[in-house]
Scaffold this active site. Structure first.
Site, PDB file in Angstrom:
ATOM      1  N   ASP A 234       0.966  -1.138   0.244  1.00 13.35           N
ATOM      2  CA  ASP A 234      -0.072  -0.082   0.008  1.00 13.35           C
ATOM      3  C   ASP A 234       0.862   1.198   0.018  1.00 13.35           C
ATOM      4  O   ASP A 234       1.928   1.159   0.336  1.00 13.35           O
ATOM      5  CB  ASP A 234      -0.863   0.171   1.152  1.00 13.35           C
ATOM      6  CG  ASP A 234      -2.004   1.162   1.106  1.00 13.35           C
ATOM      7  OD1 ASP A 234      -2.165   1.769   0.075  1.00 13.35           O
ATOM      8  OD2 ASP A 234      -3.186   0.946   1.764  1.00 13.35           O
TER       9      ASP A 234
HETATM   10  C1  BGC Z   1      -4.855   3.398   0.110  1.00  6.16           C
HETATM   11  C2  BGC Z   1      -4.905   2.416  -1.125  1.00  6.16           C
HETATM   12  C3  BGC Z   1      -4.713   3.170  -2.276  1.00  6.16           C
HETATM   13  C4  BGC Z   1      -3.563   3.713  -2.288  1.00  6.16           C
HETATM   14  C5  BGC Z   1      -3.100   4.567  -3.492  1.00  6.16           C
HETATM   15  C6  BGC Z   1      -3.761   4.297   0.076  1.00  6.16           C
HETATM   16  O1  BGC Z   1      -3.757   5.402   1.047  1.00  6.16           O
HETATM   17  O2  BGC Z   1      -4.957   2.910   1.289  1.00  6.16           O
HETATM   18  O3  BGC Z   1      -6.360   1.864  -1.225  1.00  6.16           O
HETATM   19  O4  BGC Z   1      -4.848   2.336  -3.354  1.00  6.16           O
HETATM   20  O5  BGC Z   1      -3.469   4.907  -1.259  1.00  6.16           O
HETATM   21  O6  BGC Z   1      -3.851   5.655  -3.693  1.00  6.16           O
END
Ligand code: BGC
Length: 758
Positions: A234
């Site tokens: 993530d």
């Molecule tokens: C989120 C993800 C997301 C990623 C990219 C993170 O803060 O938890 O779900 O895909 O950011 O934006």
């Protein structure tokens, strides 16, 4: 297809150590690194999950900077309520097409985390409190996305069930709930739909960061489930890059500006990181790039109208009619007072990384006017930010309601109340909205409530209004879909994937959410969602699986049969007994009375959405997979199907069982080797040791009672208690007691013989 695409080498051979390290982290916010020297192009991955958020200009993972317009489909909280994987597949396909047009290789979704508490700020992005619903719907979305040649990213792996302290908190969860509730949906998606990538979560699991957890990323994901794709972090989830690589994380996102690449290089040089681990990650990155290059070209431009129409259909299928005493559907010429700011300014998606810049945006008021042949008035009734003269707004709404035949009141959670990044601390609608509703109902009892909310809200007014429409967050076409349902253009068929409780204090994780001092204890164990309310006989506002229709359905008797591989086929005739076409979500739950392990009173195992014309009967066929009957056996450290007579319930909701049958299931033959720590009960249950121990024990009883019949009878009465006491007595400890006529060696001999033969 990327412009600079050239064939990618099969192996990382020819790449320098620095190049290899650099390939396993992002080039910037959304792309992987290109290595032009060897013809490796860069690919883009971006959010997800219910639309494409391809940013132009500023980059962030919090949904702040602008992105190119894309279709905003209903978020998972809505789409899940359709209980229809075929619909999810079609939405996935549309998402894949939009990704392809935007030259995006991987769409970051779906999210299949379990809704452990209604307070989780990100529940709108997740499907359900149940792992089968999450897994089946998630797999369908992945299939759809990947059918176009784009990749999906299954997230957030795993046990990421809250936003509070999300980048550090340890989800402390026991093995059974971890496997049976929190991992089961992920397993289903990985095994059934083979997503190109899995995104590891921010949080720790039992103390270890998901991003550096070899048990999670390698043993479970790859060795047990057979995942062959790429694990991406993530955004910002990597705390220790070298530990992550060792654990099985292949790609760090976003870019660390080279800082962590240097750590990888240094670790290989000083021998603390095996270069093979890096090569494996590089090979997976190259494999992903190769898949991305192979995507068939999709000609733009985006068919905005077609995708908007699909978004409207999906939204209509996402709506759950919670209550209706007959006021709905509205006749077209009804004089309607539309009340509530959400009717003009819809809340149709949640805040954070999934925030889509929609291609169009329907409002309910415009769409109601478009379908209506009568008089329609609109008053805001309240402001979304709580400012303004509440009494004046209320008075205006009451006046409108009084002179209409029906009032339709749009209530909901203001956008700031639920979002990625933080949780709610209550489940109540704003007080001003509740006061408004009271005043409107007093003026006109024919009041329909339409809700806009990502997570469930308490419904203290549910006995005082004749109809409640749960509209979740419905995406850009939600306004039209709501009008469709209100006027009966669409017959509602959504059902709840999440229980609506009466009070926050009734919820399973109450007292154990969101934790403290860096830990959240999953104290409710297996009893998540309806499993909890059923086990404790807790009254709820609306149960899991509930949802009404404008028609009625009659269920016939269910029948079951066990298929060759052990799956259980369930069939049930369902008849549309009303006047209009409709869809029924048929649900199959199982239980095993007398099970040796803890189980919820009923667990959902299969579901089907069946479309029926008035008067039509169809036989719904549902398959309960044998694997889904298994529980995680902690002693054996594996899935085990317990043998026995399972109760199979066919139901219209978790609290509306229409037909029940039983089916005999043969259990897995799992025998743990006996040891000196095995209990007498375990020895007695063993096919070889059992008869011998039983005989020895009855001999001992005879000796002790002097062999008289009377003494024998009284021993038998007393014996049951004695036997139960001895049941849990470790056999090895027995020999320590004076007068026990068996030696340690004899017991060891018996155990060795039993293990050899059994
Ligand atoms: C989120 C993800 C997301 C990623 C990219 C993170 O803060 O938890 O779900 O895909 O950011 O934006």
């Amino acid at each position: 297809m990327t412009d600079n695409a050239t064939a990618v080498n099969e192996t990382p051979a020819g790449l320098t150590l620095e190049e290899k390290a650099s390939l396993t982290s992002g080039a910037d916010f959304w792309t992987t690194k290109a290595i032009e020297r060897v013809g490796v192009p860069s690919i883009m991955m971006t959010d997800g999950p219910h639309g494409l958020r391809k940013q132009r200009g500023g980059n962030d993972h919090l949904g702040i900077a602008d992105s190119v317009p894309a279709t905003c489909f209903p978020p998972a909280a809505g789409l899940g309520s359709s209980f229809d994987p075929e619909l999810a597949r079609r939405v996935g396909e549309a998402l894949g097409v939009e990704s392809a047009i935007g030259d995006v290789a991987v769409l970051l979704g779906p999210g299949v985390n379990i809704k452990r508490s209604p307070l989780c700020g990100r529940n709108f992005e997740y499907f359900s409190e149940d792992p089968i619903v999450s897994g089946v719907m998630g797999a369908a979305l992945v299939r759809g996305i990947q059918s176009t040649g784009a990749g999906a990213s299954l997230k957030h792996f795993a046990a990421n069930n809250q936003e509070t302290d999300r980048m550090r908190v340890s989800s402390d969860v026991d093995p059974r709930p971890l496997r049976e509730i929190y991992l089961r949906g992920f397993q289903r998606v990985v095994e059934d739909a083979r997503p190109w990538t899995v995104m590891c979560a921010y949080n720790r699991i039992n103390g270890v960061y998901a991003s550096e957890n070899p048990w999670l990323l390698t043993r479970v994901l790859r060795e047990e489930w057979g995942f062959t794709g790429l694990v991406v972090s993530d955004w910002g989830a990597v705390a220790d890059r070298v530990a992550s690589l060792k654990a099985g994380l292949d790609l760090e996102m976003p870019s660390s500006g080279g800082r962590t690449d240097a750590q990888v290089v240094a670790a290989v040089r000083d021998g603390s990181l095996d270069e093979d681990a890096l090569d494996t990650a590089v090979a997976r990155v190259l494999d992903l790039v190769r898949k991305a290059q192979a995507r068939p070209a999709v000609a733009g431009p985006l068919d905005v109208e077609a995708h908007h129409a699909l978004a409207r259909e999906a939204a209509g299928r996402s709506i759950v009619l919670l209550k209706n005493d007959g006021v709905l559907p509205l006749a077209r010429d009804t004089r309607v007072a539309v009340i509530g700011a959400f009717a003009a300014r819809p809340r149709y998606q949640g805040a954070g990384s999934s925030l889509i810049n929609p291609t169009r945006l329907d409002t309910a008021i415009d769409e109601i006017r478009a379908l209506s042949a009568g008089e329609v008035t609109y008053t805001a009734g309240f402001t979304l930010d709580g400012t303004g003269d509440a009494a004046a707004l209320r008075d205006e709404a009451v006046a409108a309601a009084s002179s209409a035949e029906v009032a339709v009141v749009f209530l909901g959670l203001p956008a700031a109340e639920e979002s990625e990044g933080y949780d709610r601390d209550h489940i109540d609608l704003p007080a001003a909205q509740l006061r408004l509703l009271d005043a409107v109902v007093a003026a006109n009892p024919r009041t329909v409530v339409v809700l806009s909310n990502g997570g469930v809200v308490a419904l203290p007014f549910r006995d005082r209004v004749p109809a409640i429409v749960e509209g979740w967050l419905l995406g850009q076409a939600g306004g039209g879909a709501t009008a469709d349902v209100l006027f009966g253009v669409v017959n509602p068929s959504g059902k709840l994937t999440e229980t609506i409780p009466l009070r926050l204090a009734d919820t399973p994780s109450y007292g154990n959410f969101p934790g403290e001092s860096g830990h959240v204890r999953y104290g409710e164990g297996l009893l998540v969602g309806y499993r909890w309310y059923d086990a404790r006989s807790i009254e709820v506002a609306y149960p899991f699986g509930h949802g009404l229709s404008y028609t009625t359905f009659r269920y016939g008797d269910a029948s079951v049969s066990v298929r060759a591989g052990g799956d259980v086929a369930v069939t049930v005739p369902v008849t549309n007994t009303g006047q209009v076409t409709g869809r029924e979500v048929v649900q199959v739950y199982t239980s095993l009375p007398g099970s040796a392990v803890q189980r919820a009173p009923r667990e959902l195992k299969a579901f089907a959405s069946v479309a029926l014309e008035p008067g039509e009967t169809a036989v719904a066929e549902l398959v309960v997979r044998r694997a889904d009957l298994a529980y995680w056996d902690v002693s054996a450290d594996r899935w085990v199907v317990e043998g026995g007579e399972y109760v199979v319930e066919v139901a219209a909701s978790s609290r509306d069982v229409r037909s029940a049958v039983t089916v005999a299931v043969t259990g897995d033959d799992v025998r743990l080797p006996l040891t000196m720590d095995s209990s007498i009960g375990e020895l007695l249950a063993h096919p070889v040791a059992g008869p011998i121990v039983r005989q020895a024990m009855s001999g001992m009883a005879d000796d002790m009672m002097g062999g008289t019949d009377a003494a024998g009878a009284s021993m038998m009465a007393h014996d049951e208690g004695l036997r139960r006491m001895l049941d849990s007595f470790p056999i090895g400890r027995l020999t320590a007691f004076p007068g026990v006529p068996v030696s340690r060696e004899q017991i060891e001999g018996l155990i060795a013989m039993a293990n050899a033969q059994g």
